[in-house]
Scaffold this active site. Sequence first.
Site, PDB file in Angstrom:
ATOM      1  N   THR A  57       1.125  -1.693  -0.205  1.00 21.90           N
ATOM      2  CA  THR A  57      -0.184  -0.054  -0.115  1.00 21.90           C
ATOM      3  C   THR A  57       0.662   1.141   0.192  1.00 21.90           C
ATOM      4  O   THR A  57       2.527   1.156   0.584  1.00 21.90           O
ATOM      5  CB  THR A  57      -1.133   0.150   1.328  1.00 21.90           C
ATOM      6  OG1 THR A  57      -0.004  -0.116   2.556  1.00 21.90           O
ATOM      7  CG2 THR A  57      -1.764  -1.368   1.241  1.00 21.90           C
ATOM      8  N   THR A  59       1.203   4.156   1.641  1.00 22.84           N
ATOM      9  CA  THR A  59       2.048   4.915   2.675  1.00 22.84           C
ATOM     10  C   THR A  59       3.295   3.541   3.405  1.00 22.84           C
ATOM     11  O   THR A  59       4.103   4.177   3.637  1.00 22.84           O
ATOM     12  CB  THR A  59       1.130   5.034   3.938  1.00 22.84           C
ATOM     13  OG1 THR A  59      -0.110   5.945   3.296  1.00 22.84           O
ATOM     14  CG2 THR A  59       1.324   5.746   5.120  1.00 22.84           C
ATOM     15  N   CYS A  60       2.613   2.420   3.407  1.00 25.61           N
ATOM     16  CA  CYS A  60       3.086   1.176   3.737  1.00 25.61           C
ATOM     17  C   CYS A  60       4.683   1.217   3.075  1.00 25.61           C
ATOM     18  O   CYS A  60       5.600   1.038   3.791  1.00 25.61           O
ATOM     19  CB  CYS A  60       2.918   0.574   3.997  1.00 25.61           C
ATOM     20  SG  CYS A  60       0.942   0.108   4.782  1.00 25.61           S
ATOM     21  N   SER A  61       4.719   1.596   1.890  1.00 25.78           N
ATOM     22  CA  SER A  61       5.640   1.116   0.696  1.00 25.78           C
ATOM     23  C   SER A  61       6.413   2.441   0.684  1.00 25.78           C
ATOM     24  O   SER A  61       7.821   2.009   0.045  1.00 25.78           O
ATOM     25  CB  SER A  61       5.118   0.735  -0.341  1.00 25.78           C
ATOM     26  OG  SER A  61       4.663  -0.377  -0.180  1.00 25.78           O
TER      27      SER A  61
END
Length: 168
Positions: A57, A59-61
């Site tokens: 995703t 923000t996560c990546s």
Amino acid sequence: MALNPGDSFPSDITFQYIPWTEEKGKITSCGIPINYNASTEWADKKVVLFSVPGAFTPTCSVNHLPRYIETLPTLKAKGVDIVAVVAFNDAFVMSAWGKANEVKNDDILFLSDPDAQFSKRIGWADASTGRTGRYALVIDHGKVSYAQIDTQRGVVTGSGADAVLASL
């Protein structure tokens, strides 16, 4: 119940995981998921566990995982034995996310929290999606020494690598 500094890490926490191996190092290769008993594996270690709402995703990546990859040597220099990321995704997706980010040799463990069971147990699952929340824990020889959750969508502050580093 949320985990707070001073609390003991629960004694029966098991995630799913696919160990990294060179022969299965390509993103198109699959390994076989195994259970990872975090309670046992982490009992005598200093561990940084951070949780993301989902592998791959934005923000996560882009914001969350990359900073942990960048600061891994500094975390290790501060005595951290294990860095692990957990998400509700299955073990195959978590393994692929690690490979896509060129994390090798289990430098960071990519763990699956099926159905966000652990996150729900500690009260840090996203109520609207049922996914794991965005949080970070430092577990030092079975005791929680740091626990922060980010509740604003797309924001990485208390769960980020820099905040965790500042707490060590």
